[in-house]
Design a protein around this motif. Structure first.
Motif, PDB file in Angstrom:
ATOM      1  N   GLY A 361     -21.583  -1.055 -23.470  1.00  0.00           N
ATOM      2  CA  GLY A 361     -21.041  -2.121 -24.284  1.00  0.00           C
ATOM      3  C   GLY A 361     -19.887  -1.614 -25.137  1.00  0.00           C
ATOM      4  O   GLY A 361     -19.552  -2.199 -26.156  1.00  0.00           O
ATOM      5  N   VAL A 362     -19.300  -0.481 -24.745  1.00  0.00           N
ATOM      6  CA  VAL A 362     -18.146   0.029 -25.489  1.00  0.00           C
ATOM      7  C   VAL A 362     -16.883  -0.494 -24.808  1.00  0.00           C
ATOM      8  O   VAL A 362     -16.547  -0.074 -23.704  1.00  0.00           O
ATOM      9  CB  VAL A 362     -18.107   1.572 -25.501  1.00  0.00           C
ATOM     10  CG1 VAL A 362     -16.834   2.073 -26.181  1.00  0.00           C
ATOM     11  CG2 VAL A 362     -19.336   2.120 -26.192  1.00  0.00           C
ATOM     12  N   PHE A 363     -16.235  -1.443 -25.474  1.00  0.00           N
ATOM     13  CA  PHE A 363     -15.012  -1.982 -24.902  1.00  0.00           C
ATOM     14  C   PHE A 363     -13.818  -1.307 -25.550  1.00  0.00           C
ATOM     15  O   PHE A 363     -13.763  -1.178 -26.763  1.00  0.00           O
ATOM     16  CB  PHE A 363     -14.935  -3.496 -25.115  1.00  0.00           C
ATOM     17  CG  PHE A 363     -15.902  -4.235 -24.245  1.00  0.00           C
ATOM     18  CD1 PHE A 363     -15.527  -4.685 -22.983  1.00  0.00           C
ATOM     19  CD2 PHE A 363     -17.207  -4.457 -24.670  1.00  0.00           C
ATOM     20  CE1 PHE A 363     -16.428  -5.350 -22.172  1.00  0.00           C
ATOM     21  CE2 PHE A 363     -18.116  -5.124 -23.859  1.00  0.00           C
ATOM     22  CZ  PHE A 363     -17.723  -5.574 -22.609  1.00  0.00           C
ATOM     23  N   VAL A 364     -12.914  -0.836 -24.739  1.00  0.00           N
ATOM     24  CA  VAL A 364     -11.697  -0.252 -25.289  1.00  0.00           C
ATOM     25  C   VAL A 364     -10.537  -1.069 -24.721  1.00  0.00           C
ATOM     26  O   VAL A 364      -9.877  -0.636 -23.787  1.00  0.00           O
ATOM     27  CB  VAL A 364     -11.542   1.239 -24.904  1.00  0.00           C
ATOM     28  CG1 VAL A 364     -10.507   1.928 -25.785  1.00  0.00           C
ATOM     29  CG2 VAL A 364     -12.878   1.969 -24.998  1.00  0.00           C
ATOM     30  N   PRO A 365     -10.320  -2.273 -25.272  1.00  0.00           N
ATOM     31  CA  PRO A 365      -9.313  -3.149 -24.674  1.00  0.00           C
ATOM     32  C   PRO A 365      -7.941  -2.489 -24.628  1.00  0.00           C
ATOM     33  O   PRO A 365      -7.183  -2.680 -23.679  1.00  0.00           O
ATOM     34  CB  PRO A 365      -9.297  -4.385 -25.574  1.00  0.00           C
ATOM     35  CG  PRO A 365     -10.160  -4.080 -26.735  1.00  0.00           C
ATOM     36  CD  PRO A 365     -10.963  -2.873 -26.439  1.00  0.00           C
ATOM     37  N   GLU A 366      -7.656  -1.661 -25.655  1.00  0.00           N
ATOM     38  CA  GLU A 366      -6.343  -0.993 -25.662  1.00  0.00           C
ATOM     39  C   GLU A 366      -6.196  -0.121 -24.426  1.00  0.00           C
ATOM     40  O   GLU A 366      -5.122  -0.041 -23.842  1.00  0.00           O
ATOM     41  CB  GLU A 366      -6.168  -0.093 -26.898  1.00  0.00           C
ATOM     42  CG  GLU A 366      -6.293  -0.795 -28.222  1.00  0.00           C
ATOM     43  CD  GLU A 366      -7.730  -0.766 -28.737  1.00  0.00           C
ATOM     44  OE1 GLU A 366      -8.654  -0.673 -27.892  1.00  0.00           O
ATOM     45  OE2 GLU A 366      -7.920  -0.859 -29.955  1.00  0.00           O
ATOM     46  N   ALA A 367      -7.283   0.579 -24.063  1.00  0.00           N
ATOM     47  CA  ALA A 367      -7.194   1.494 -22.933  1.00  0.00           C
ATOM     48  C   ALA A 367      -6.824   0.731 -21.659  1.00  0.00           C
ATOM     49  O   ALA A 367      -6.026   1.190 -20.851  1.00  0.00           O
ATOM     50  CB  ALA A 367      -8.497   2.254 -22.762  1.00  0.00           C
ATOM     51  N   ARG A 368      -7.398  -0.451 -21.494  1.00  0.00           N
ATOM     52  CA  ARG A 368      -7.042  -1.271 -20.328  1.00  0.00           C
ATOM     53  C   ARG A 368      -5.581  -1.679 -20.384  1.00  0.00           C
ATOM     54  O   ARG A 368      -4.887  -1.686 -19.379  1.00  0.00           O
ATOM     55  CB  ARG A 368      -7.905  -2.536 -20.271  1.00  0.00           C
ATOM     56  CG  ARG A 368      -9.260  -2.299 -19.668  1.00  0.00           C
ATOM     57  CD  ARG A 368      -9.774  -3.525 -18.897  1.00  0.00           C
ATOM     58  NE  ARG A 368     -11.131  -3.257 -18.420  1.00  0.00           N
ATOM     59  CZ  ARG A 368     -11.405  -2.638 -17.280  1.00  0.00           C
ATOM     60  NH1 ARG A 368     -10.424  -2.267 -16.483  1.00  0.00           N
ATOM     61  NH2 ARG A 368     -12.655  -2.411 -16.930  1.00  0.00           N
TER      62      ARG A 368
END
Ligand code: ATP
Ligand code: MG
Length: 437
Positions: A361-368
Protein backbone atom coordinates in the motif's frame (compact mmCIF):
# COMPACT_ATOMS: atom_id res chain seq x y z
CA UNK A 1 -30.44 -17.58 -20.93
CA UNK A 2 -27.24 -18.96 -22.34
CA UNK A 3 -27.33 -22.72 -22.52
CA UNK A 4 -24.17 -23.15 -24.57
CA UNK A 5 -21.79 -25.54 -22.86
CA UNK A 6 -18.66 -23.81 -21.57
CA UNK A 7 -15.13 -24.88 -22.48
CA UNK A 8 -14.85 -27.27 -19.54
CA UNK A 9 -18.18 -28.91 -20.26
CA UNK A 10 -17.16 -29.37 -23.88
CA UNK A 11 -13.85 -30.92 -22.92
CA UNK A 12 -15.59 -33.19 -20.41
CA UNK A 13 -18.15 -34.29 -23.03
CA UNK A 14 -15.41 -35.05 -25.53
CA UNK A 15 -13.57 -37.06 -22.89
CA UNK A 16 -16.75 -39.04 -22.32
CA UNK A 17 -16.92 -39.72 -26.07
CA UNK A 18 -13.48 -41.31 -25.94
CA UNK A 19 -14.65 -43.34 -22.94
CA UNK A 20 -17.79 -44.29 -24.90
CA UNK A 21 -15.79 -45.48 -27.87
CA UNK A 22 -13.66 -47.72 -25.65
CA UNK A 23 -16.76 -49.10 -23.93
CA UNK A 24 -18.48 -49.73 -27.26
CA UNK A 25 -15.50 -51.89 -28.22
CA UNK A 26 -15.94 -54.01 -25.13
CA UNK A 27 -13.38 -52.42 -22.82
CA UNK A 28 -13.96 -50.69 -19.52
CA UNK A 29 -13.07 -47.02 -19.44
CA UNK A 30 -13.38 -44.06 -17.07
CA UNK A 31 -12.45 -40.44 -16.72
CA UNK A 32 -10.07 -40.49 -13.81
CA UNK A 33 -7.86 -38.56 -11.39
CA UNK A 34 -7.45 -34.79 -11.35
CA UNK A 35 -10.16 -34.07 -13.91
CA UNK A 36 -12.77 -35.96 -11.89
CA UNK A 37 -11.73 -34.09 -8.76
CA UNK A 38 -11.84 -30.71 -10.51
CA UNK A 39 -15.16 -31.56 -12.18
CA UNK A 40 -16.76 -32.44 -8.85
CA UNK A 41 -15.31 -29.30 -7.27
CA UNK A 42 -16.54 -27.11 -10.11
CA UNK A 43 -13.00 -26.03 -10.92
CA UNK A 44 -11.77 -25.57 -14.44
CA UNK A 45 -10.10 -28.59 -16.04
CA UNK A 46 -6.65 -28.50 -17.55
CA UNK A 47 -6.39 -31.96 -18.95
CA UNK A 48 -8.38 -35.15 -19.15
CA UNK A 49 -7.02 -38.51 -18.13
CA UNK A 50 -8.76 -41.73 -19.04
CA UNK A 51 -8.15 -45.13 -17.50
CA UNK A 52 -9.10 -48.26 -19.38
CA UNK A 53 -8.87 -52.01 -19.35
CA UNK A 54 -7.67 -51.85 -22.99
CA UNK A 55 -3.97 -52.49 -23.51
CA UNK A 56 -1.92 -49.75 -25.20
CA UNK A 57 -1.82 -51.58 -28.53
CA UNK A 58 -5.60 -52.01 -28.39
CA UNK A 59 -6.04 -48.29 -27.78
CA UNK A 60 -3.74 -47.54 -30.72
CA UNK A 61 -5.75 -49.89 -32.94
CA UNK A 62 -9.06 -48.30 -31.95
CA UNK A 63 -8.33 -44.61 -32.60
CA UNK A 64 -7.19 -42.94 -35.82
CA UNK A 65 -4.64 -40.62 -34.30
CA UNK A 66 -2.53 -41.64 -31.34
CA UNK A 67 0.90 -40.92 -29.90
CA UNK A 68 2.74 -43.66 -27.99
CA UNK A 69 3.54 -41.36 -25.06
CA UNK A 70 4.60 -43.89 -22.46
CA UNK A 71 3.93 -47.38 -23.65
CA UNK A 72 5.96 -48.94 -20.86
CA UNK A 73 3.60 -47.38 -18.33
CA UNK A 74 0.57 -48.05 -20.48
CA UNK A 75 -0.04 -44.49 -21.66
CA UNK A 76 -1.21 -43.59 -25.14
CA UNK A 77 -2.23 -40.09 -26.12
CA UNK A 78 -5.40 -40.08 -28.19
CA UNK A 79 -6.00 -37.10 -30.46
CA UNK A 80 -9.68 -36.39 -31.07
CA UNK A 81 -11.45 -33.25 -32.15
CA UNK A 82 -8.36 -31.07 -31.83
CA UNK A 83 -7.73 -32.21 -28.28
CA UNK A 84 -5.49 -34.77 -26.66
CA UNK A 85 -6.47 -37.30 -24.02
CA UNK A 86 -4.06 -39.41 -22.02
CA UNK A 87 -5.41 -42.94 -22.08
CA UNK A 88 -3.69 -45.27 -19.60
CA UNK A 89 -4.25 -48.96 -19.05
CA UNK A 90 -5.41 -49.87 -15.53
CA UNK A 91 -2.22 -50.56 -13.64
CA UNK A 92 -0.74 -51.36 -10.30
CA UNK A 93 2.61 -50.15 -9.08
CA UNK A 94 5.04 -51.75 -6.69
CA UNK A 95 8.49 -51.62 -5.12
CA UNK A 96 9.47 -47.95 -4.82
CA UNK A 97 13.11 -48.59 -3.97
CA UNK A 98 14.29 -45.10 -4.97
CA UNK A 99 11.58 -43.22 -3.00
CA UNK A 100 10.26 -41.80 -6.19
CA UNK A 101 9.31 -44.26 -8.92
CA UNK A 102 7.82 -47.73 -8.86
CA UNK A 103 10.19 -50.53 -9.80
CA UNK A 104 7.38 -52.43 -11.40
CA UNK A 105 4.20 -51.59 -13.22
CA UNK A 106 1.65 -54.30 -13.84
CA UNK A 107 -1.52 -54.06 -15.90
CA UNK A 108 -4.67 -55.02 -14.00
CA UNK A 109 -8.31 -55.56 -14.90
CA UNK A 110 -10.19 -53.62 -12.25
CA UNK A 111 -10.38 -49.85 -12.08
CA UNK A 112 -10.36 -50.04 -8.28
CA UNK A 113 -6.92 -51.55 -8.30
CA UNK A 114 -5.78 -48.70 -10.52
CA UNK A 115 -7.32 -46.14 -8.16
CA UNK A 116 -5.50 -47.73 -5.23
CA UNK A 117 -2.09 -46.65 -6.57
CA UNK A 118 -3.10 -42.98 -6.62
CA UNK A 119 -1.96 -40.54 -4.00
CA UNK A 120 -4.95 -38.82 -2.38
CA UNK A 121 -8.52 -39.98 -1.95
CA UNK A 122 -9.85 -37.04 -3.99
CA UNK A 123 -7.44 -38.02 -6.79
CA UNK A 124 -8.58 -41.64 -6.67
CA UNK A 125 -12.04 -41.38 -8.19
CA UNK A 126 -13.33 -42.36 -11.61
CA UNK A 127 -16.46 -41.46 -13.56
CA UNK A 128 -17.86 -43.82 -16.19
CA UNK A 129 -19.99 -43.33 -19.24
CA UNK A 130 -23.33 -43.39 -17.40
CA UNK A 131 -22.03 -40.87 -14.90
CA UNK A 132 -21.40 -43.50 -12.24
CA UNK A 133 -18.78 -42.37 -9.75
CA UNK A 134 -16.32 -44.99 -8.60
CA UNK A 135 -15.01 -43.75 -5.27
CA UNK A 136 -13.66 -46.61 -3.17
CA UNK A 137 -11.60 -44.51 -0.75
CA UNK A 138 -13.98 -41.73 0.19
CA UNK A 139 -12.73 -39.01 -2.14
CA UNK A 140 -16.09 -37.26 -2.17
CA UNK A 141 -16.16 -37.25 1.64
CA UNK A 142 -12.71 -35.64 1.65
CA UNK A 143 -13.92 -32.97 -0.77
CA UNK A 144 -16.96 -32.28 1.39
CA UNK A 145 -14.90 -32.18 4.57
CA UNK A 146 -12.14 -30.12 2.96
CA UNK A 147 -9.29 -32.42 3.92
CA UNK A 148 -6.27 -33.88 2.18
CA UNK A 149 -6.28 -37.59 2.90
CA UNK A 150 -4.07 -40.31 1.48
CA UNK A 151 -5.19 -43.53 -0.12
CA UNK A 152 -3.94 -45.87 2.55
CA UNK A 153 -1.38 -44.94 5.14
CA UNK A 154 0.25 -41.54 4.67
CA UNK A 155 3.63 -42.58 6.00
CA UNK A 156 3.79 -45.55 3.68
CA UNK A 157 2.64 -43.57 0.64
CA UNK A 158 5.14 -40.74 1.20
CA UNK A 159 7.90 -43.23 1.79
CA UNK A 160 7.11 -44.80 -1.60
CA UNK A 161 7.23 -41.50 -3.45
CA UNK A 162 8.58 -38.36 -1.82
CA UNK A 163 7.02 -36.08 -4.43
CA UNK A 164 3.63 -36.80 -2.85
CA UNK A 165 4.61 -34.67 0.16
CA UNK A 166 4.85 -31.63 -2.08
CA UNK A 167 1.63 -32.55 -3.84
CA UNK A 168 -0.15 -32.80 -0.47
CA UNK A 169 1.00 -29.29 0.37
CA UNK A 170 0.08 -27.96 -3.05
CA UNK A 171 -3.46 -29.37 -2.95
CA UNK A 172 -3.93 -28.31 0.67
CA UNK A 173 -2.93 -24.73 -0.08
CA UNK A 174 -4.73 -24.56 -3.40
CA UNK A 175 -8.08 -25.85 -2.14
CA UNK A 176 -7.75 -24.35 1.35
CA UNK A 177 -8.00 -27.89 2.68
CA UNK A 178 -6.74 -29.12 6.01
CA UNK A 179 -3.73 -31.43 6.04
CA UNK A 180 -4.83 -34.15 8.43
CA UNK A 181 -2.45 -34.72 11.38
CA UNK A 182 -1.25 -38.07 10.07
CA UNK A 183 -0.37 -36.42 6.74
CA UNK A 184 1.55 -33.66 8.45
CA UNK A 185 3.40 -36.09 10.71
CA UNK A 186 4.26 -38.26 7.74
CA UNK A 187 5.67 -35.25 5.87
CA UNK A 188 7.85 -34.33 8.84
CA UNK A 189 8.93 -37.93 9.22
CA UNK A 190 9.91 -38.44 5.59
CA UNK A 191 11.07 -34.96 4.68
CA UNK A 192 14.67 -36.04 4.16
CA UNK A 193 13.47 -38.25 1.29
CA UNK A 194 12.91 -35.11 -0.71
CA UNK A 195 16.56 -35.40 -1.73
CA UNK A 196 15.53 -38.30 -3.97
CA UNK A 197 13.30 -36.03 -6.02
CA UNK A 198 14.75 -34.33 -9.10
CA UNK A 199 15.20 -30.64 -8.47
CA UNK A 200 13.07 -29.83 -11.52
CA UNK A 201 10.11 -31.58 -9.92
CA UNK A 202 10.56 -29.77 -6.62
CA UNK A 203 10.89 -26.51 -8.47
CA UNK A 204 7.84 -27.10 -10.62
CA UNK A 205 5.70 -27.99 -7.58
CA UNK A 206 6.87 -24.92 -5.66
CA UNK A 207 6.29 -22.76 -8.71
CA UNK A 208 2.77 -24.15 -9.15
CA UNK A 209 2.14 -23.29 -5.50
CA UNK A 210 3.42 -19.75 -6.06
CA UNK A 211 1.17 -19.40 -9.09
CA UNK A 212 -1.84 -20.92 -7.35
CA UNK A 213 -4.50 -19.45 -5.11
CA UNK A 214 -2.76 -20.03 -1.78
CA UNK A 215 0.93 -19.15 -2.14
CA UNK A 216 1.25 -17.88 1.43
CA UNK A 217 -0.31 -21.03 2.91
CA UNK A 218 1.88 -23.17 0.65
CA UNK A 219 5.05 -21.40 1.81
CA UNK A 220 3.88 -21.73 5.39
CA UNK A 221 3.60 -25.51 5.01
CA UNK A 222 6.81 -25.78 3.00
CA UNK A 223 8.79 -23.75 5.51
CA UNK A 224 7.28 -25.27 8.65
CA UNK A 225 7.72 -28.84 7.44
CA UNK A 226 11.49 -28.60 7.09
CA UNK A 227 11.18 -30.07 3.59
CA UNK A 228 13.22 -27.35 1.94
CA UNK A 229 16.39 -28.05 3.88
CA UNK A 230 16.34 -31.45 2.18
CA UNK A 231 16.36 -30.42 -1.45
CA UNK A 232 18.79 -32.40 -3.62
CA UNK A 233 20.81 -29.31 -4.56
CA UNK A 234 20.87 -27.25 -1.35
CA UNK A 235 19.19 -23.85 -1.48
CA UNK A 236 21.46 -20.84 -0.75
CA UNK A 237 22.36 -20.60 2.92
CA UNK A 238 20.60 -17.30 3.50
CA UNK A 239 17.42 -18.77 2.07
CA UNK A 240 17.69 -21.81 4.31
CA UNK A 241 18.43 -19.56 7.25
CA UNK A 242 15.34 -17.41 6.65
CA UNK A 243 13.24 -20.55 6.31
CA UNK A 244 14.64 -21.93 9.56
CA UNK A 245 13.89 -18.69 11.37
CA UNK A 246 10.34 -18.85 10.16
CA UNK A 247 10.12 -22.52 11.02
CA UNK A 248 11.19 -22.04 14.60
CA UNK A 249 8.71 -19.25 15.16
CA UNK A 250 11.23 -16.46 15.29
CA UNK A 251 9.41 -14.76 12.46
CA UNK A 252 5.88 -14.63 11.26
CA UNK A 253 4.38 -13.65 7.96
CA UNK A 254 4.54 -9.98 8.86
CA UNK A 255 7.09 -8.56 6.50
CA UNK A 256 8.26 -5.91 8.89
CA UNK A 257 9.17 -8.68 11.30
CA UNK A 258 11.54 -10.03 8.70
CA UNK A 259 13.39 -6.82 9.53
CA UNK A 260 12.49 -5.39 6.17
CA UNK A 261 13.51 -1.81 5.59
CA UNK A 262 11.74 -0.20 2.69
CA UNK A 263 12.81 3.03 1.03
CA UNK A 264 10.65 5.06 3.37
CA UNK A 265 11.38 2.91 6.41
CA UNK A 266 7.73 1.93 6.61
CA UNK A 267 6.75 -1.68 6.82
CA UNK A 268 7.04 -3.56 3.58
CA UNK A 269 3.56 -4.92 4.04
CA UNK A 270 2.49 -8.41 4.57
CA UNK A 271 3.27 -11.58 2.72
CA UNK A 272 -0.38 -12.49 3.05
CA UNK A 273 -0.85 -10.06 0.19
CA UNK A 274 1.04 -12.30 -2.23
CA UNK A 275 -2.15 -13.54 -3.91
CA UNK A 276 -2.97 -9.95 -4.82
CA UNK A 277 -0.09 -10.03 -7.25
CA UNK A 278 -1.21 -11.44 -10.54
CA UNK A 279 2.06 -12.70 -11.88
CA UNK A 280 4.00 -15.63 -10.34
CA UNK A 281 7.34 -13.94 -11.03
CA UNK A 282 6.18 -10.92 -9.05
CA UNK A 283 5.16 -13.23 -6.22
CA UNK A 284 8.58 -14.84 -6.20
CA UNK A 285 10.22 -11.42 -6.09
CA UNK A 286 7.91 -10.24 -3.31
CA UNK A 287 8.60 -13.39 -1.32
CA UNK A 288 12.37 -12.98 -1.65
CA UNK A 289 12.16 -9.31 -0.71
CA UNK A 290 10.05 -10.23 2.29
CA UNK A 291 12.60 -12.85 3.30
CA UNK A 292 15.40 -10.28 2.88
CA UNK A 293 17.30 -12.36 0.39
CA UNK A 294 19.97 -10.43 -1.50
CA UNK A 295 20.10 -9.97 -5.25
CA UNK A 296 23.03 -12.35 -5.45
CA UNK A 297 21.41 -15.08 -3.40
CA UNK A 298 18.13 -14.67 -5.26
CA UNK A 299 20.09 -15.28 -8.42
CA UNK A 300 21.60 -18.40 -6.90
CA UNK A 301 18.17 -19.63 -5.80
CA UNK A 302 16.71 -19.15 -9.27
CA UNK A 303 19.68 -21.01 -10.66
CA UNK A 304 19.29 -23.87 -8.19
CA UNK A 305 15.60 -24.08 -9.03
CA UNK A 306 16.46 -24.16 -12.75
CA UNK A 307 14.28 -21.16 -13.51
CA UNK A 308 14.52 -19.94 -17.09
CA UNK A 309 16.97 -17.11 -17.74
CA UNK A 310 14.11 -14.81 -18.64
CA UNK A 311 12.25 -15.40 -15.42
CA UNK A 312 15.28 -15.20 -13.15
CA UNK A 313 16.45 -11.96 -14.76
CA UNK A 314 13.10 -10.45 -13.90
CA UNK A 315 12.81 -11.84 -10.38
CA UNK A 316 16.41 -11.07 -9.48
CA UNK A 317 16.13 -7.62 -11.08
CA UNK A 318 13.18 -6.68 -8.89
CA UNK A 319 14.98 -7.89 -5.77
CA UNK A 320 18.15 -6.01 -6.79
CA UNK A 321 16.25 -2.85 -7.52
CA UNK A 322 14.61 -3.04 -4.13
CA UNK A 323 18.02 -3.43 -2.50
CA UNK A 324 19.23 -0.29 -4.28
CA UNK A 325 16.13 1.73 -3.45
CA UNK A 326 16.53 1.02 0.23
CA UNK A 327 19.88 2.80 0.19
CA UNK A 328 18.66 6.10 -1.27
CA UNK A 329 18.03 9.05 0.99
CA UNK A 330 14.80 10.96 0.78
CA UNK A 331 16.54 14.08 -0.59
CA UNK A 332 18.15 12.48 -3.57
CA UNK A 333 15.20 10.19 -4.12
CA UNK A 334 14.39 11.39 -7.61
CA UNK A 335 17.96 11.17 -8.76
CA UNK A 336 18.41 7.82 -7.06
CA UNK A 337 15.23 6.51 -8.62
CA UNK A 338 16.27 7.53 -12.10
CA UNK A 339 19.71 6.00 -11.72
CA UNK A 340 18.18 2.75 -10.52
CA UNK A 341 15.71 2.76 -13.41
CA UNK A 342 18.64 3.12 -15.80
CA UNK A 343 20.48 0.28 -14.12
CA UNK A 344 17.56 -2.17 -14.03
CA UNK A 345 15.36 -0.99 -16.88
CA UNK A 346 11.85 0.38 -17.10
CA UNK A 347 9.89 -2.84 -16.89
CA UNK A 348 11.64 -3.95 -13.68
CA UNK A 349 10.92 -0.48 -12.29
CA UNK A 350 7.25 -0.89 -13.10
CA UNK A 351 7.22 -4.31 -11.44
CA UNK A 352 8.87 -2.88 -8.33
CA UNK A 353 6.33 -0.07 -8.10
CA UNK A 354 3.49 -2.54 -8.46
CA UNK A 355 4.82 -4.75 -5.68
CA UNK A 356 5.05 -1.74 -3.41
CA UNK A 357 1.58 -0.59 -4.25
CA UNK A 358 -0.11 -3.96 -4.11
CA UNK A 359 1.75 -5.55 -1.20
CA UNK A 360 2.53 -2.57 0.95
CA UNK A 361 0.00 0.00 0.00
CA UNK A 362 3.00 2.29 -0.48
CA UNK A 363 2.16 4.54 -3.39
CA UNK A 364 4.91 6.66 -4.83
CA UNK A 365 2.99 8.59 -7.48
CA UNK A 366 6.02 10.79 -8.17
CA UNK A 367 8.08 7.73 -9.04
CA UNK A 368 5.53 6.73 -11.68
CA UNK A 369 5.52 10.24 -12.99
CA UNK A 370 9.31 10.41 -13.11
CA UNK A 371 9.35 7.08 -14.87
CA UNK A 372 7.10 8.42 -17.60
CA UNK A 373 9.23 11.56 -17.84
CA UNK A 374 12.48 9.70 -18.41
CA UNK A 375 13.23 10.44 -22.04
CA UNK A 376 15.85 7.79 -22.59
CA UNK A 377 16.52 4.61 -20.70
CA UNK A 378 19.01 2.84 -22.90
CA UNK A 379 22.21 3.93 -24.60
CA UNK A 380 20.78 3.11 -28.00
CA UNK A 381 18.24 5.89 -27.50
CA UNK A 382 20.98 8.52 -27.23
CA UNK A 383 21.41 10.68 -30.32
CA UNK A 384 25.12 10.07 -30.43
CA UNK A 385 27.19 7.03 -31.27
CA UNK A 386 30.50 5.79 -29.96
CA UNK A 387 32.32 6.44 -33.27
CA UNK A 388 31.05 10.03 -33.26
CA UNK A 389 32.52 10.50 -29.79
CA UNK A 390 35.84 9.09 -31.03
CA UNK A 391 36.13 11.53 -33.93
CA UNK A 392 34.85 14.55 -31.96
CA UNK A 393 37.06 13.99 -28.95
CA UNK A 394 39.99 12.69 -30.93
CA UNK A 395 40.94 9.87 -28.62
CA UNK A 396 41.59 6.27 -29.62
CA UNK A 397 38.66 3.92 -28.96
CA UNK A 398 38.75 2.21 -25.56
CA UNK A 399 36.69 1.49 -22.46
CA UNK A 400 36.16 5.23 -22.04
CA UNK A 401 33.48 5.12 -24.73
CA UNK A 402 31.13 2.91 -22.73
CA UNK A 403 31.76 4.92 -19.57
CA UNK A 404 31.07 8.19 -21.38
CA UNK A 405 27.89 6.90 -23.02
CA UNK A 406 26.61 5.71 -19.63
CA UNK A 407 27.31 9.15 -18.15
CA UNK A 408 25.52 10.82 -21.03
CA UNK A 409 22.57 8.50 -20.53
CA UNK A 410 22.29 9.57 -16.90
CA UNK A 411 22.70 13.24 -17.83
CA UNK A 412 19.90 13.06 -20.38
CA UNK A 413 17.63 10.96 -18.19
CA UNK A 414 18.10 13.39 -15.31
CA UNK A 415 17.33 16.28 -17.62
CA UNK A 416 20.76 17.93 -17.38
CA UNK A 417 21.61 17.60 -21.05
CA UNK A 418 19.26 17.65 -24.05
CA UNK A 419 19.31 14.61 -26.29
CA UNK A 420 20.77 16.22 -29.42
CA UNK A 421 24.09 15.40 -30.98
CA UNK A 422 25.70 18.80 -30.48
CA UNK A 423 24.86 19.04 -26.80
CA UNK A 424 25.84 15.42 -26.22
CA UNK A 425 29.26 15.86 -27.80
CA UNK A 426 29.95 19.01 -25.78
CA UNK A 427 28.80 17.32 -22.57
CA UNK A 428 30.94 14.28 -23.33
CA UNK A 429 34.05 16.41 -23.73
CA UNK A 430 33.27 18.23 -20.50
CA UNK A 431 32.70 14.99 -18.60
CA UNK A 432 35.99 13.62 -19.87
CA UNK A 433 37.80 16.77 -18.85
CA UNK A 434 36.29 16.49 -15.37
CA UNK A 435 37.33 12.89 -15.14
CA UNK A 436 40.96 13.68 -15.98
CA UNK A 437 41.22 16.20 -13.18
P1 ATP B 1 -2.79 -31.17 -11.48
O1 ATP B 1 -2.97 -31.56 -12.92
O2 ATP B 1 -3.60 -30.04 -11.00
O3 ATP B 1 -1.35 -31.07 -11.09
P2 ATP B 1 -3.54 -33.86 -11.00
O4 ATP B 1 -4.10 -34.52 -9.78
O5 ATP B 1 -4.27 -33.98 -12.25
O6 ATP B 1 -3.34 -32.36 -10.58
P3 ATP B 1 -1.35 -35.05 -12.36
O7 ATP B 1 0.11 -34.96 -12.09
O8 ATP B 1 -1.89 -34.52 -13.63
O9 ATP B 1 -2.06 -34.34 -11.14
O10 ATP B 1 -1.72 -36.58 -12.17
C1 ATP B 1 -2.95 -37.15 -12.56
C2 ATP B 1 -3.38 -38.20 -11.55
O11 ATP B 1 -2.36 -39.19 -11.41
C3 ATP B 1 -3.59 -37.66 -10.14
O12 ATP B 1 -4.88 -37.15 -9.96
C4 ATP B 1 -3.36 -38.90 -9.30
O13 ATP B 1 -4.49 -39.74 -9.31
C5 ATP B 1 -2.25 -39.59 -10.04
N1 ATP B 1 -0.92 -39.19 -9.56
C6 ATP B 1 -0.14 -38.19 -10.04
N2 ATP B 1 1.03 -38.13 -9.40
C7 ATP B 1 1.01 -39.11 -8.49
C8 ATP B 1 1.94 -39.59 -7.52
N3 ATP B 1 3.13 -38.99 -7.37
N4 ATP B 1 1.58 -40.65 -6.76
C9 ATP B 1 0.39 -41.25 -6.93
N5 ATP B 1 -0.53 -40.86 -7.81
C10 ATP B 1 -0.23 -39.81 -8.59
MG1 MG C 1 -3.61 -33.24 -14.18
Amino acid sequence: MNNEPNADELMWAEGLEVVGKLEASGYQAYLVGGCVRDHLMGRSLHDIDIATSAKPEEVIALFDRTVPTGLKHGTVTVLEGGRSFEVTTFRQESGYSDSRRPDEVEFVLDVREDLARRDFTFNAMAIGIEGVIVDPFGGQDALRAGVVDCVGEASERFNEDALRMLRAIRFGAEFEFVLLPDIWQAIVKHRSNLKHVAIERVSSEWDKMMAGSGPEQACHYLFKSGLLTNVKDPLPETVQHAIEQYRFNELSWEWDKWGMAAADESSFGNILNLPLLFDPDMRWAALLIGMRISEEDSDELCHTLRMSGRRSTRIVGIVGMNEQMVTYEELSFKEGWIRVVLAYGRSIAEDWLEINEVCNGVFVPEAREWLSEILVSTISELNVRGDELVSYIGQAPGPWIAITLQELLEDVALGYVPNDKGSLLVAAKENMGNRKM
